[in-house]
Write a protein that holds these residues in place. Structure first.
Motif, PDB file in Angstrom:
ATOM      1  N   TRP A  99       0.865  -1.169   0.059  1.00 49.63           N
ATOM      2  CA  TRP A  99      -0.007  -0.094   0.097  1.00 49.63           C
ATOM      3  C   TRP A  99       0.988   1.263  -0.024  1.00 49.63           C
ATOM      4  O   TRP A  99       1.851   1.265   0.671  1.00 49.63           O
ATOM      5  CB  TRP A  99      -0.916  -0.016   1.230  1.00 49.63           C
ATOM      6  CG  TRP A  99      -1.976  -1.215   1.251  1.00 49.63           C
ATOM      7  CD1 TRP A  99      -1.496  -2.230   2.240  1.00 49.63           C
ATOM      8  CD2 TRP A  99      -3.174  -1.406   0.676  1.00 49.63           C
ATOM      9  NE1 TRP A  99      -2.641  -3.149   1.859  1.00 49.63           N
ATOM     10  CE2 TRP A  99      -3.507  -2.592   1.067  1.00 49.63           C
ATOM     11  CE3 TRP A  99      -3.912  -0.607  -0.394  1.00 49.63           C
ATOM     12  CZ2 TRP A  99      -4.689  -3.053   0.797  1.00 49.63           C
ATOM     13  CZ3 TRP A  99      -4.840  -1.226  -0.549  1.00 49.63           C
ATOM     14  CH2 TRP A  99      -5.302  -2.402  -0.422  1.00 49.63           C
ATOM     15  N   ARG A 100       0.215   2.162  -0.489  1.00 50.33           N
ATOM     16  CA  ARG A 100       0.928   3.505  -0.491  1.00 50.33           C
ATOM     17  C   ARG A 100      -0.159   4.666  -0.269  1.00 50.33           C
ATOM     18  O   ARG A 100      -1.267   4.782  -0.617  1.00 50.33           O
ATOM     19  CB  ARG A 100       1.507   3.922  -1.671  1.00 50.33           C
ATOM     20  CG  ARG A 100       1.931   5.222  -1.835  1.00 50.33           C
ATOM     21  CD  ARG A 100       2.789   5.516  -3.326  1.00 50.33           C
ATOM     22  NE  ARG A 100       1.674   5.670  -4.358  1.00 50.33           N
ATOM     23  CZ  ARG A 100       1.986   5.256  -5.820  1.00 50.33           C
ATOM     24  NH1 ARG A 100       3.306   5.327  -6.298  1.00 50.33           N
ATOM     25  NH2 ARG A 100       0.868   5.579  -6.726  1.00 50.33           N
ATOM     26  N   GLU A 101       0.314   5.765   0.739  1.00 55.98           N
ATOM     27  CA  GLU A 101      -0.780   6.569   1.103  1.00 55.98           C
ATOM     28  C   GLU A 101      -0.610   7.962  -0.102  1.00 55.98           C
ATOM     29  O   GLU A 101       0.348   8.348  -0.403  1.00 55.98           O
ATOM     30  CB  GLU A 101      -0.420   7.186   2.483  1.00 55.98           C
ATOM     31  CG  GLU A 101      -0.618   6.205   3.331  1.00 55.98           C
ATOM     32  CD  GLU A 101      -1.984   5.873   3.700  1.00 55.98           C
ATOM     33  OE1 GLU A 101      -2.987   6.396   3.496  1.00 55.98           O
ATOM     34  OE2 GLU A 101      -2.075   4.479   4.045  1.00 55.98           O
ATOM     35  N   GLU A 102      -1.722   8.279  -0.752  1.00 57.47           N
ATOM     36  CA  GLU A 102      -1.773   9.500  -1.586  1.00 57.47           C
ATOM     37  C   GLU A 102      -2.474  10.694  -1.114  1.00 57.47           C
ATOM     38  O   GLU A 102      -3.725  10.565  -0.534  1.00 57.47           O
ATOM     39  CB  GLU A 102      -2.172   8.894  -2.795  1.00 57.47           C
ATOM     40  CG  GLU A 102      -1.078   8.091  -3.654  1.00 57.47           C
ATOM     41  CD  GLU A 102      -1.305   7.914  -4.862  1.00 57.47           C
ATOM     42  OE1 GLU A 102      -2.364   8.238  -5.465  1.00 57.47           O
ATOM     43  OE2 GLU A 102      -0.397   7.497  -5.583  1.00 57.47           O
TER      44      GLU A 102
END
Ligand SMILES: [Zn+2]
Length: 102
Positions: A99-102
């Motif tokens: 996952w990656r926070e944007e």
């Protein structure tokens, strides 16, 4: 021919050439499985047989029972009469999300 010893690596492909199988057993629950070297090569590569002791785990309990005993056994030996050989059916890959926070 020199006597076998622990310092000489013995690769799975060499075992296959010698028509030997890999006998893996757990000292704790006495489970024992015989494998074809070619099946194990698909999982671990053409590694030294002794190194499998640290890479394989007993399936009886989660986390295993520590180091397994790994032996070479000639496929035509008396001990193998009537013994089943465990074949590799497929290799399942676990899908792990990243996952990656944007
Ligand atoms: Zn076990």
């Amino acid at each position: 021919m020199s006597a076998p010893n622990r310092t000489t690596p013995f690769s799975l492909s060499k075992l296959n050439d010698a028509r030997e199988l890999v006998l893996v057993s757990c000292a704790y629950c006495k489970r024992e499985h015989a494998y074809y070297p070619t099946d194990l090569m698909q999982l671990f590569g053409d590694v030294d047989v002794d190194s499998l002791a640290a890479q394989m785990t007993c399936e009886s309990v989660r986390g295993g029972h520590g180091f397994l005993r790994v032996q070479r056994i000639f496929s035509g030996s008396r001990e193998m009469v009537g013994k089943k050989i465990r074949r590799l059916v497929s290799i399942k890959f676990r899908r792990i999300p990243v996952w990656r926070e944007e």
